[in-house]
Design an enzyme around this catalytic site. Structure first.
Site, mmCIF file in Angstrom:
data_model
loop_
_atom_site.group_PDB
_atom_site.id
_atom_site.type_symbol
_atom_site.label_atom_id
_atom_site.label_comp_id
_atom_site.label_asym_id
_atom_site.label_seq_id
_atom_site.Cartn_x
_atom_site.Cartn_y
_atom_site.Cartn_z
ATOM 1 N N GLN A 151 0.712 -1.359 -0.250
ATOM 2 C CA GLN A 151 0.308 0.440 -0.337
ATOM 3 C C GLN A 151 0.841 1.068 -0.316
ATOM 4 O OE1 GLN A 151 -2.299 1.914 3.067
ATOM 5 N NE2 GLN A 151 -3.993 1.431 2.030
ATOM 6 N N TYR B 232 -6.036 11.004 3.256
ATOM 7 C CA TYR B 232 -5.089 11.463 2.670
ATOM 8 C C TYR B 232 -4.905 12.318 1.315
ATOM 9 C CZ TYR B 232 -3.777 8.882 7.223
ATOM 10 O OH TYR B 232 -3.890 8.034 8.407
ATOM 11 N N ARG C 222 -7.731 2.337 -2.381
ATOM 12 C CA ARG C 222 -9.026 1.577 -2.068
ATOM 13 C C ARG C 222 -9.203 3.229 -1.137
ATOM 14 N NH1 ARG C 222 -7.839 0.589 5.396
ATOM 15 N NH2 ARG C 222 -9.526 -1.256 4.541
ATOM 16 N N GLY D 185 -9.631 -6.960 8.962
ATOM 17 C CA GLY D 185 -7.948 -5.929 9.675
ATOM 18 C C GLY D 185 -8.077 -6.566 11.008
#
Length: 385
Positions: free
Chosen positions: A96, A183, A231, A329
């Site tokens: 990622q 982000y 994502r 997760g």
């Protein structure tokens, strides 16, 4: 069970449809993946696909200490240990690629520079993990960012391309662009944050999507579109990302654009019930509707969803054709053998939240696999995964 069936992801054969979601663990001293990192990922390599913890593409892109980057020779060598461990166990792993944008602090940036973003708006209430006034690692309020100039955006796209090439060199099977969580990509996509006046401005929508799509194009040209995923966290409001009226339309249009580019997958994070320190985010009624519509929009690659899934719910979504792969997760933190537990209906071990971030082996590589004398324990069908 559909969840345990194999799947062809852009020419890569996944042995099941269970994905290990990206999980920040903050165990990388000197921001380099180490031997313990390799053990951690190797233990969980029975997942059909592992997506690594966010790996900063540059010092500028870092917002938290002790996360393994992917921009120095030492970091590439460190990651090679993990990719080798996963491959030796028969697994597959994507890196990622992460740039936090404004969710950073001057103490982390080179020469104490301001973080960069689509705008100069500070992420109010957000925290970075940098150095406090005494020079000790600590959570600190994010600094006021500097708006990237138009000319700098090409350089930033180049940083993503270099990081993607570095990931392949380090042995990763592909990359996931981190377009979620408030982000850098989301700072361009969200019109309440993006206050630019150039071709990357908030309006029209094509401008708002331009940075992300140009990055996808450049990365795909370097490593192949079938090795690129992204994502998103639609309707997420982490790190001062205000809700906006045309969010559903934005992500459906992104789906159409990404389908034309034939990338490997779109990975959606449902932040309903997400725990942020002591706060629990409320359920979002818009997410299920978007998920139902996305298949018509993004029809050339896989759809992954993460967030609060159970084994049964994930299996049903796959059986109904809503998604192709299911990401988990927190269950992977405390259940390195999660796939086997799903297969046999064994109960899931609880995770110790106190050891999620930082520290050593405790709460990282010391969770045991399930042992049963009878192998007859079916667990609870409604156990949250």
């Amino acid at each position: 069970m559909k969840l345990l069936e194999s799947y062809n992801l852009g020419g890569l054969r996944l042995r099941n449809r269970v994905v290990m979601a990206p999980l920040t663990r903050s165990r990388a001293t000197d921001d380099v993946a180490n031997d313990m990192t390799a053990v951690y990922y190797g233990q969980r390599a029975t997942a059909g696909l592992i997506i690594s913890e966010g790996s900063p593409i540059s010092r500028e892109g870092q917002g938290y200490l002790f996360n393994p980057g992917i921009y120095t020779p030492e970091q590439l060598a460190g990651w090679r240990k993990s990719t080798d461990a996963v491959h030796q166990a028969g697994g597959l792993i994507f890196a990622q690629l992460w740039h936090v944008g404004r969710v950073s602090h001057t103490s982390i940036q080179s020469d104490g520079a301001a973080p960069v973003s689509a705008s100069s708006k500070v992420a109010r209430g957000a925290l970075a993990f940098g150095y406090d006034q005494s020079g000790k690692p600590a959570f600190v309020p994010t600094s006021v960012p500097r708006q990237l100039s138009t000319e700098e955006i090409a350089r930033l796209i180049g940083d993503f391309v270099t990081a993607a090439a570095n990931a392949i060199e380090a042995g990763f099977d592909g990359v996931e662009l981190h377009g979620a969580g408030g982000y850098i990509f989301e700072q361009f996509l969200n019109p309440a944050v993006n206050d630019r006046s150039d071709q990357y401005s908030a309006t029209p929508l094509a401008n708002r999507m331009r940075f992300l799509l140009e990055t996808v194009d450049a990365v795909a040209a370097r490593i192949g579109a079938n090795r690129v995923g992204i994502r998103f966290s639609p309707f997420g409001e982490l790190f001062d990302m205000p809700a906006y009226a045309d969010a559903e339309h934005t992500y459906l249009e992104l789906g159409r654009e990404l389908a034309e580019r034939k990338i490997a997958y779109v990975h959606l994070m449902d932040q309903s019930g997400f725990r942020l320190e002591d706060a629990i985010l409320p359920a979002n009624a818009h997410f299920p509707r978007l998920l139902e519509k996305l298949r018509d929009s993004f029809h050339t690659g896989a759809i992954i969803v993460a967030g609060g899934l159970t084994r049964e719910r994930a299996n049903q979504l796959i059986a109904d054709g809503v998604i192709d792969l299911a990401a988990f997760g927190e269950p992977f933190i405390s259940n390195p053998d999660l796939v086997a537990r799903f297969e046999h209906g064994w109960p899931l071990a609880p995770a110790d939240r106190a050891t999620f971030y930082g520290g050593g082996a405790k709460g990282y590589i010391d969770y045991p696999v399930y042992v049963s004398e009878t192998k007859a324990d079916t667990g609870s069908p409604d156990e949250k995964c």
